[in-house]
Design a protein around this motif. Structure first.
Motif, PDB file in Angstrom:
ATOM      1  N   VAL C 194       0.860  -1.172   0.000  1.00 10.15           N
ATOM      2  CA  VAL C 194       0.000   0.000   0.000  1.00 10.15           C
ATOM      3  C   VAL C 194       0.899   1.226   0.000  1.00 10.15           C
ATOM      4  O   VAL C 194       0.603   2.247  -0.617  1.00 10.15           O
ATOM      5  N   LEU C 195       2.024   1.070   0.687  1.00  2.00           N
ATOM      6  CA  LEU C 195       2.963   2.167   0.851  1.00  2.00           C
ATOM      7  C   LEU C 195       4.150   1.956  -0.077  1.00  2.00           C
ATOM      8  O   LEU C 195       4.849   0.958   0.015  1.00  2.00           O
ATOM      9  N   THR C 196       4.326   2.892  -1.002  1.00  2.00           N
ATOM     10  CA  THR C 196       5.468   2.832  -1.903  1.00  2.00           C
ATOM     11  C   THR C 196       6.437   3.925  -1.500  1.00  2.00           C
ATOM     12  O   THR C 196       6.056   5.091  -1.418  1.00  2.00           O
ATOM     13  N   PHE C 197       7.661   3.528  -1.262  1.00  2.00           N
ATOM     14  CA  PHE C 197       8.678   4.466  -0.794  1.00  2.00           C
ATOM     15  C   PHE C 197       9.546   4.863  -1.973  1.00  2.00           C
ATOM     16  O   PHE C 197       9.933   4.014  -2.785  1.00  2.00           O
ATOM     17  N   GLY C 198       9.849   6.114  -2.105  1.00  2.00           N
ATOM     18  CA  GLY C 198      10.708   6.541  -3.204  1.00  2.00           C
ATOM     19  C   GLY C 198      10.894   8.042  -3.192  1.00  2.00           C
ATOM     20  O   GLY C 198      10.416   8.733  -2.279  1.00  2.00           O
ATOM     21  N   LEU C 199      11.606   8.544  -4.203  1.00  2.00           N
ATOM     22  CA  LEU C 199      11.741   9.986  -4.340  1.00  2.00           C
ATOM     23  C   LEU C 199      10.362  10.571  -4.580  1.00  2.00           C
ATOM     24  O   LEU C 199       9.591  10.051  -5.388  1.00  2.00           O
ATOM     25  N   ARG C 200      10.071  11.653  -3.901  1.00  2.00           N
ATOM     26  CA  ARG C 200       8.737  12.219  -4.029  1.00  2.00           C
ATOM     27  C   ARG C 200       8.414  12.519  -5.493  1.00  2.00           C
ATOM     28  O   ARG C 200       7.300  12.262  -5.962  1.00  2.00           O
TER      29      ARG C 200
END
Lengths: 175, 451, 305
Positions: C194-200
């Motif tokens: 559900v949560l994707t982490f990355g450069l905004r």
């Protein structure tokens, strides 16, 4: 700090697909696949692959364009309209165990396609639960598939680690 | 007190007793009464019993708040981080304390010497209001011992509260200096008086600046919460103007209210000059207040029109808004207009009381009652929170009274040299009685001549 | 931090009644985040409400024991908010129209230009280069303006502590993870990504790509991309934002924009008022000795008594 949290970093991230041969040509299709994350939170769990083949019949429902009939998804057929079956069909063959390491993020950005590919854990949970929900059958709850280890129960404050019932405190802040 | 004075007791209003000996500090503290007389009059006063009961309950609760933490006295609400201490205490108290800078300005900057008899009350009212607003703040802060941090340790100068902190701190010092003139007279330190006199104009002007800014800044604090303050009470462009402008009638009316209460309860402390000029001054203050109210009403309406918020008047909050405006602005405006014209001081005083209540209601509405209007529940304060508020306000009243009893606020301190020829003083007083009015007339005449 | 320092400088100079006024008002509301700031894309269509993120957050941040186990789903009966014991909570929302209930995780959204930060008078908050909004409990006075200023009602306060109450909120696992380039604990445990982490900046592209690829799955709106000047955490949803408890009326301006009209006025008052009122004084008392003299004058008047 980093080493201390190492188990978290690897937690639920690497799933071993036991004895899956890489060919999609129907030579060796596993009857069961043991899904075992390195996580200490859950016991390993045996996925009944054969049963799913019987029920679902259509391989590409789960395996995208890698095996089975050709994909229908309009986003996929732009490239994979005529793709032949690939050598690698297992989930872990493509889906990374950990999608959010610094290198993984960098690698992802170099790609043109499949940039938004979920991690292995996510791919499975999305596939399984979405389909089970849609078919209105099959387990959808966490522990319906894999049960807590002792550590898992502690992590979720469940079972023997459940909080002692405290007298409910009338607080307005909790809204 | 009246009885005592009637029976021949003298109250301290000069450095020397009639016998020519200087009053000691203890005698000054006991108002020139004997210890027994003082205690007897204190016990006779029914208000003291009420205060006694309030303190017996409230002070342990205040102490408890600092031992057991905020969760002991409040509902520990995350959605209403500012409870009654700020909503009712600080935000209510500060606008009513603008009298300090207004009367200071009128007397010292604009040369309105006709208002001079009440200038000191205005200054004291300002000082005490700010001081107790800070007391409320200390009750509310999570770690009150860190209050000096924004001054010395960590600066957040882009924050409105940073301005408020600095301005209130500076302004409190200014007000202490302004009020200290009375204290120096009372304690007998003429050198202090001379020192303050020299810087009065500077202090008054800095008082205007600081007041304008932080009265406005208190309003601007709410512009941080555009989604939480109800639109009728919120205006990005006008919030600080609302708070500033409403503090003008607020402060003036507070002075009227305090002088009214004083004239009912401690008229023995008034000297002839104050007694004679009070009605006239009340009317002058009321004129100022009605100008302020009119401005306030107009700006309120402009802000509603500016953001086109008329639709909200059809909601329950809209009706409540109208109630507030009626009580705090429109009815008092009508009352003041009528009574100024007909010189009916009693009605002015009632109108002033309404204005004061209206200010409280407005601040309470902004900070508490209509705050978080989108949330499904309304916060009801904890009874201990209410108890602390009542107690702090009671302490405020008692301290106010303590000072009014003693310092030359309602009366003029008679300097030692004037006392010696007693008959001169007496005749002079009679002659002097209408002096301020004459002075004002003289100025008016001069001003006309100059034009 | 540059911008904040800049603001600081401007206001200090403003407080000194000097220059720097126009540049400050220009700077307000123009900050769009650090270029290499990380973010999280929350795809609420994927969330099934397992509450693993809550458990992970609890353990990672060493928060107190919860009231009920983290696999107890009865908590969805009511709407919860973040508290001093929970930096993140998942709520269930009935979507209506025969749709399945929606789940949304709630935590600090780590605004590009946070209300809490701009409202703090001791500068206890910092927007880090990595995108996190962190908090220094050592200098916090406890005025709780940040809680008033937060448009998402996120910061909680440990009221129960008598001697060291502090603000409690999600800090993006800054000290233990984000600083080292690792995703926060909730992201790592989330089973369905559900949560994707990355450069905004990448996440914004990914989000719009998802909407383009599967338009039936999403409404065409990335909540947090523009809201309040942009937030590090952004939300994709199958239903309009307000259906899952996201306030759509917050607008695209950061909180500080509402305050700038007042802040812009401050240096003017500081510079103009002294001259103005000293002038008034001279005018009002022009026909006699002005300044300090008039006091001696009135003293003489008073002295006649």
């Amino acid at each position: 700090m980093q080493t201390k949290r190492f188990w978290l970093a690897g937690m639920m991230a690497t799933v071993l697909l036991a004895t899956v041969p890489g060919t999609g040509r129907g030579i060796t299709i596993p009857d069961t696949v043991t899904l075992h994350s390195q996580s200490k939170l859950y016991e390993p769990f045996v996925f009944p692959h054969a049963k799913h083949i019987l029920i679902v019949k259509e391989c590409s429902n789960c395996h995208h364009h890698t095996t089975g009939t050709l994909v229908q998804d309009p986003n996929c057929i732009r490239c994979h309209r005529n793709s032949s079956e690939t050598a690698v069909v297992s989930c872990k063959g493509c889906h990374l165990p950990d999608a959010f390491t610094a290198t993984a993020i960098k690698e992802k950005n170099k790609k043109i396609y499949h940039r938004d590919m979920p991690s292995l854990k996510a791919a499975m949970h999305q596939s399984c639960i979405d389909c089970h929900n849609k078919m209105k059958q099959g387990p959808v709850g966490c522990q319906d598939c894999h049960v807590y280890t002792k550590e898992g129960a502690a992590f979720y404050n469940s079972g023997e680690f459940a909080p002692k019932k405290k007298p409910a405190k009338g607080s307005h802040g909790g809204h | 007190m009246n009885k005592l004075i009637a029976s021949g007791a003298t109250v301290v209003d000069s450095p020397q007793k009639s016998s020519g000996r200087n009053w000691t500090i203890m005698e000054k503290l006991f108002l020139g009464l004997s210890f027994q007389q003082y205690i007897a009059q204190a016990i006779r006063n029914p208000f003291n019993w009420v205060f006694g009961i309030i303190f017996a309950i409230g002070i342990p609760i205040i102490i408890g708040r600092f031992i057991f933490g905020l969760s002991w006295v409040t509902h520990s609400s995350y959605d209403y981080p500012w409870g009654l201490f700020l909503g009712f205490g600080l935000f209510g108290m500060v606008p009513l304390s603008s009298s300090g800078f207004q009367l200071g300005t009128a007397c010292e900057v604009f040369g309105r010497h006709d208002l001079e008899p009440i200038e000191r009350l205005g200054l004291l009212n300002g000082l005490l209001g700010y001081f107790f607003a800070v007391i409320f703040l200390l009750c509310d802060l999570g770690q009150p011992w860190r209050l000096p941090y924004p001054m010395v340790l960590a600066y957040g100068p882009a924050a409105v509260l940073f301005l408020v902190a600095w301005h209130v701190a500076t302004y409190l010092s200014v007000q202490i200096a302004e009020v200290s003139v009375s204290f120096f007279e009372w304690i007998g330190l003429p050198i202090g008086i001379r020192a303050i006199r020299k810087i009065t104009l500077g202090m008054t002007v800095s008082g205007i600046i600081l007041s304008t800014l932080h009265q406005g800044a208190l309003g601007a604090l709410f512009t941080y919460a555009p989604g939480k303050v109800h639109p009728l009470w919120y205006s990005s462009s006008f919030q600080w103007i609302h708070f500033f402008v409403s503090s003008i009638p607020g402060g003036l009316c507070m002075v009227i209210v305090v002088s009214t209460i004083a004239s009912k309860t401690m008229s023995w402390r008034f000297d002839e000059r104050f007694k004679d000029s009070l009605d006239r001054i009340t009317i002058s203050l009321a004129k100022g207040a009605s100008m302020g109210l009119a401005t306030y009403l107009v700006i309120k309406l402009i802000s509603i029109a500016h953001d086109n918020k008329w639709g909200y008047f059809l909601t329950g909050y809209g009706h409540w808004y109208l109630v507030e405006i009626m009580i705090g602005v429109i009815i008092p405006m009508a009352l003041l207009a009528y009574s100024i014209h007909h010189k009916k001081v009693a009605i002015i005083r009632f109108g002033a009381l309404l204005v004061v209540l209206g200010i409280f209601l407005n601040r309470l509405n902004t900070a508490y009652i209509t705050f978080n209007w989108k949330l499904p529940y309304r916060e009801i304060p904890h009874w201990r929170e209410v108890a602390i508020c009542i107690t702090v306000y009671s302490i405020y009243i008692v301290v106010y009274r303590f000072i009014l009893y003693r310092l030359p606020i309602f009366y003029q301190w008679k300097a030692a040299e004037e006392l010696a020829p007693a008959y001169v003083a007496e005749t002079e007083t009679r002659h002097q009685r209408r002096a301020p009015e004459e002075l004002a007339l003289a100025y008016a005449a001069k001003a006309e001549n100059d034009q | 931090m540059k911008r904040r320092d800049f603001l600081k400088g401007c206001l200090i100079s403003g407080a000194a009644a000097s220059l720097g006024v126009p540049s400050k008002s220009l700077a307000v509301g123009s900050f769009e985040g650090y270029p290499d700031a990380m973010g999280i894309l929350v795809d609420t269509t994927r969330c099934v409400g397992c509450r693993s993120c809550e458990a992970a957050c609890n353990k990672e941040q060493k928060l107190p024991e919860p009231d009920v186990p983290f696999d107890d789903l009865s908590v969805f009966e009511e709407k919860r908010r973040t508290t001093e014991k929970a930096y993140t909570v998942v709520n269930r929302y009935e979507a209506g129209d025969g749709k399945d209930p929606q789940f949304r995780k709630m935590q600090c959204n780590h605004c590009n230009e946070p209300g809490c930060l701009t409202s703090c008078f001791v500068n206890a908050y910092t927007k880090t280069r990595e995108g996190a909004v962190i908090y220094d409990s050592k200098i916090c006075v406890g005025c709780r303006t940040c809680m008033v200023a937060c448009p998402f009602n996120i910061p909680a306060y440990s009221y129960s502590s008598a001697f060291n109450p502090v603000v409690k909120k999600c800090i993006f696992c800054y000290h233990t993870r984000l600083k080292y380039g690792k995703p926060p604990a909730c992201v790592e445990i989330c089973p369905r990504e559900v949560l994707t982490f990355g450069l905004r900046s990448d996440l914004i592209k990914i989000a719009h790509e998802r909407i383009r690829e599967t338009p039936d799955r999403y409404i065409d709106h990335l909540y947090g991309e523009k809201e309040l000047g942009g937030t590090s955490w952004m939300y994709l949803a199958a239903v309009p934002p307000e259906k899952i408890g996201l306030d759509e009326t917050v607008g695209n301006e950061p909180i500080i924009s509402n305050v700038k009209e007042f802040l812009g006025m401050v240096p003017m008052v500081l510079t103009i008022w002294p001259a103005l009122f000293t002038g008034f004084h001279l005018l009002a008392t022009r026909n006699k000795d002005h300044g300090a003299d008039h006091h001696t004058h009135s003293e003489q008047e008073d002295g006649k008594k």
